[in-house]
Design a protein around this motif. Sequence first.
Motif, mmCIF file in Angstrom:
data_model
loop_
_atom_site.group_PDB
_atom_site.id
_atom_site.type_symbol
_atom_site.label_atom_id
_atom_site.label_comp_id
_atom_site.label_asym_id
_atom_site.label_seq_id
_atom_site.Cartn_x
_atom_site.Cartn_y
_atom_site.Cartn_z
ATOM 1 N N VAL A 85 -32.110 5.595 -15.213
ATOM 2 C CA VAL A 85 -32.420 4.330 -15.887
ATOM 3 C C VAL A 85 -31.513 4.161 -17.110
ATOM 4 C CG1 VAL A 85 -34.200 2.993 -17.102
ATOM 5 C CG2 VAL A 85 -34.809 4.351 -15.080
ATOM 6 N N VAL A 86 -30.759 3.067 -17.120
ATOM 7 C CA VAL A 86 -29.898 2.761 -18.265
ATOM 8 C C VAL A 86 -30.730 2.012 -19.296
ATOM 9 C CG1 VAL A 86 -27.886 1.428 -19.046
ATOM 10 C CG2 VAL A 86 -27.759 2.789 -16.950
ATOM 11 N N THR A 87 -30.789 2.545 -20.496
ATOM 12 C CA THR A 87 -31.647 1.974 -21.532
ATOM 13 C C THR A 87 -30.864 1.231 -22.610
ATOM 14 O OG1 THR A 87 -31.597 4.117 -22.641
ATOM 15 C CG2 THR A 87 -33.496 3.661 -21.221
ATOM 16 N N ASP A 88 -29.557 1.502 -22.695
ATOM 17 C CA ASP A 88 -28.769 0.784 -23.696
ATOM 18 C C ASP A 88 -27.297 0.841 -23.323
ATOM 19 O OD1 ASP A 88 -28.569 -0.778 -25.969
ATOM 20 O OD2 ASP A 88 -28.173 0.941 -27.270
ATOM 21 N N CYS A 89 -26.591 -0.243 -23.602
ATOM 22 C CA CYS A 89 -25.151 -0.295 -23.348
ATOM 23 C C CYS A 89 -24.466 -0.924 -24.537
ATOM 24 C CB CYS A 89 -24.835 -1.177 -22.137
ATOM 25 S SG CYS A 89 -25.182 -0.400 -20.571
ATOM 26 N N ASN A 90 -23.314 -0.408 -24.886
ATOM 27 C CA ASN A 90 -22.525 -1.003 -25.948
ATOM 28 C C ASN A 90 -21.108 -1.231 -25.426
ATOM 29 O OD1 ASN A 90 -20.823 -1.402 -28.227
ATOM 30 N ND2 ASN A 90 -22.421 -0.544 -29.534
ATOM 31 N N LEU A 91 -20.825 -2.502 -25.114
ATOM 32 C CA LEU A 91 -19.526 -2.824 -24.510
ATOM 33 C C LEU A 91 -18.376 -2.574 -25.475
ATOM 34 C CD1 LEU A 91 -20.585 -6.069 -22.635
ATOM 35 C CD2 LEU A 91 -19.657 -4.045 -21.525
ATOM 36 N N LYS A 92 -18.621 -2.768 -26.753
ATOM 37 C CA LYS A 92 -17.540 -2.572 -27.730
ATOM 38 C C LYS A 92 -17.135 -1.107 -27.802
ATOM 39 C CE LYS A 92 -18.067 -6.576 -30.681
ATOM 40 N NZ LYS A 92 -19.471 -7.058 -30.599
ATOM 41 N N LYS A 93 -18.161 -0.245 -27.803
ATOM 42 C CA LYS A 93 -17.871 1.197 -27.876
ATOM 43 C C LYS A 93 -17.631 1.808 -26.501
ATOM 44 C CE LYS A 93 -20.796 2.087 -31.926
ATOM 45 N NZ LYS A 93 -22.153 2.574 -32.245
ATOM 46 N N GLY A 94 -18.021 1.071 -25.466
ATOM 47 C CA GLY A 94 -17.910 1.623 -24.112
ATOM 48 C C GLY A 94 -18.911 2.733 -23.883
ATOM 49 N N SER A 95 -20.075 2.621 -24.537
ATOM 50 C CA SER A 95 -21.060 3.702 -24.424
ATOM 51 C C SER A 95 -22.331 3.253 -23.715
ATOM 52 C CB SER A 95 -21.391 4.251 -25.810
ATOM 53 O OG SER A 95 -22.026 3.248 -26.580
ATOM 54 N N VAL A 96 -22.965 4.196 -23.055
ATOM 55 C CA VAL A 96 -24.161 3.947 -22.254
ATOM 56 C C VAL A 96 -25.202 5.014 -22.575
ATOM 57 C CG1 VAL A 96 -25.050 3.937 -19.884
ATOM 58 C CG2 VAL A 96 -22.814 2.942 -20.362
ATOM 59 N N GLU A 97 -26.455 4.569 -22.725
ATOM 60 C CA GLU A 97 -27.549 5.532 -22.854
ATOM 61 C C GLU A 97 -28.415 5.444 -21.619
ATOM 62 O OE1 GLU A 97 -29.843 5.243 -26.482
ATOM 63 O OE2 GLU A 97 -27.981 5.122 -27.651
ATOM 64 N N ALA A 98 -28.827 6.579 -21.116
ATOM 65 C CA ALA A 98 -29.646 6.583 -19.906
ATOM 66 C C ALA A 98 -30.716 7.654 -20.008
ATOM 67 C CB ALA A 98 -28.768 6.833 -18.692
ATOM 68 N N ARG A 99 -31.772 7.493 -19.170
ATOM 69 C CA ARG A 99 -32.737 8.586 -19.071
ATOM 70 C C ARG A 99 -33.020 8.861 -17.610
ATOM 71 N NH1 ARG A 99 -37.432 5.595 -18.398
ATOM 72 N NH2 ARG A 99 -37.393 3.712 -19.636
ATOM 73 N N GLY A 100 -33.066 10.129 -17.297
ATOM 74 C CA GLY A 100 -33.271 10.548 -15.921
ATOM 75 C C GLY A 100 -32.751 11.959 -15.743
ATOM 76 N N ILE A 102 -29.761 12.493 -13.854
ATOM 77 C CA ILE A 102 -28.344 12.432 -13.479
ATOM 78 C C ILE A 102 -27.648 11.390 -14.362
ATOM 79 C CG2 ILE A 102 -28.757 10.683 -11.670
ATOM 80 C CD1 ILE A 102 -26.654 12.131 -9.933
ATOM 81 N N PRO A 103 -26.409 11.648 -14.777
ATOM 82 C CA PRO A 103 -25.687 10.630 -15.547
ATOM 83 C C PRO A 103 -25.553 9.339 -14.744
ATOM 84 C CG PRO A 103 -24.520 12.722 -15.626
ATOM 85 C CD PRO A 103 -25.612 12.888 -14.610
ATOM 86 N N PRO A 104 -25.545 8.198 -15.437
ATOM 87 C CA PRO A 104 -25.447 6.916 -14.729
ATOM 88 C C PRO A 104 -24.058 6.717 -14.144
ATOM 89 C CG PRO A 104 -25.259 6.571 -17.087
ATOM 90 C CD PRO A 104 -25.581 8.030 -16.899
ATOM 91 N N SER A 105 -23.971 5.836 -13.171
ATOM 92 C CA SER A 105 -22.677 5.449 -12.620
ATOM 93 C C SER A 105 -21.716 5.088 -13.739
ATOM 94 C CB SER A 105 -22.856 4.240 -11.708
ATOM 95 O OG SER A 105 -21.623 3.586 -11.558
ATOM 96 N N SER A 106 -20.465 5.465 -13.559
ATOM 97 C CA SER A 106 -19.447 5.153 -14.570
ATOM 98 C C SER A 106 -19.187 3.656 -14.651
ATOM 99 C CB SER A 106 -18.157 5.898 -14.249
ATOM 100 O OG SER A 106 -17.724 5.562 -12.952
ATOM 101 N N GLU A 107 -19.733 2.892 -13.704
ATOM 102 C CA GLU A 107 -19.536 1.442 -13.748
ATOM 103 C C GLU A 107 -20.762 0.710 -14.316
ATOM 104 O OE1 GLU A 107 -16.351 0.196 -10.654
ATOM 105 O OE2 GLU A 107 -17.622 1.684 -9.696
ATOM 106 N N SER A 108 -21.614 1.454 -14.999
ATOM 107 C CA SER A 108 -22.820 0.864 -15.595
ATOM 108 C C SER A 108 -22.511 -0.295 -16.536
ATOM 109 C CB SER A 108 -23.598 1.932 -16.377
ATOM 110 O OG SER A 108 -24.076 2.925 -15.501
ATOM 111 N N LEU A 109 -21.397 -0.191 -17.266
ATOM 112 C CA LEU A 109 -21.067 -1.245 -18.235
ATOM 113 C C LEU A 109 -20.780 -2.573 -17.536
ATOM 114 C CD1 LEU A 109 -18.884 0.889 -20.630
ATOM 115 C CD2 LEU A 109 -20.971 -0.309 -21.304
ATOM 116 N N THR A 110 -20.202 -2.483 -16.339
ATOM 117 C CA THR A 110 -19.940 -3.698 -15.573
ATOM 118 C C THR A 110 -21.261 -4.333 -15.131
ATOM 119 O OG1 THR A 110 -17.882 -2.720 -14.816
ATOM 120 C CG2 THR A 110 -18.683 -4.608 -13.585
ATOM 121 N N HIS A 111 -22.188 -3.511 -14.652
ATOM 122 C CA HIS A 111 -23.513 -4.025 -14.267
ATOM 123 C C HIS A 111 -24.181 -4.685 -15.472
ATOM 124 C CE1 HIS A 111 -24.096 -1.965 -10.248
ATOM 125 N NE2 HIS A 111 -22.985 -1.427 -10.681
#
Length: 205
Positions: A85-100, A102-111
């Motif tokens: 589950v992706v809980t936060d995304c920051n497009l400027k920093k290119g960072s993603v927070e998730a909980r679960g 397994i790491p989230p797909s590397s294309e989470s920012l596009t989603h």
Amino acid sequence: METNRDEGVIKFQYTLKMAPAPEKTEYIKLEKWRALFYKLNMIGEYPIEKVGFGNLSSRIGSDNFIITGTQTGHLAHLEAHHYTVVTDCNLKKGSVEARGMIPPSSESLTHHAIYEASNTIKYVFHIHHPQMWKHMIENEFDSIAENIPYGTQAMATAALEVLDGKTYGAFVMKGHEDGIISYGKTAEEAGKILLDIYRETCSRN
Ligand SMILES: [Zn+2]
């Protein structure tokens, strides 16, 4: 914080909070479509590079989404622990927070960029298919320009333009080889569009 390569194109950073795997009810529809896309080679792994491709997500609540985990493309069927589950995304920093687990797909920012573009969109499917990709470019389907790096603020802006108020559809990512995205209010909307394009493509070849 760890880093991961995104199909060798851009880097994204993620933070993973370890948490139990999602409930089956949260990913069952994704899994159903994923199994079909896998059979049609829209999800899989590039044999030489050993890099997985194709990732599906659905919105949970207003801000979160569940997505297939990184490097799961080679698996025909996923289990609960392969979803995160992706809980936060920051497009400027290119960072993603998730909980679960397994790491989230590397294309989470596009989603994330697509969900940002419209609140009514609940499903985003990203697949790779060389023939469909060419077909969509040649036939001037909705597209994101070649010079836009995906998973960036520029990509989010481009997505907003390409969606143009639509609640379901598909577009081709010209700068992301073989990459296609579909989106919809339901999994069926997002899935059937890709099947229609697949049929169109195959009937011409
Ligand atoms: Zn891709």
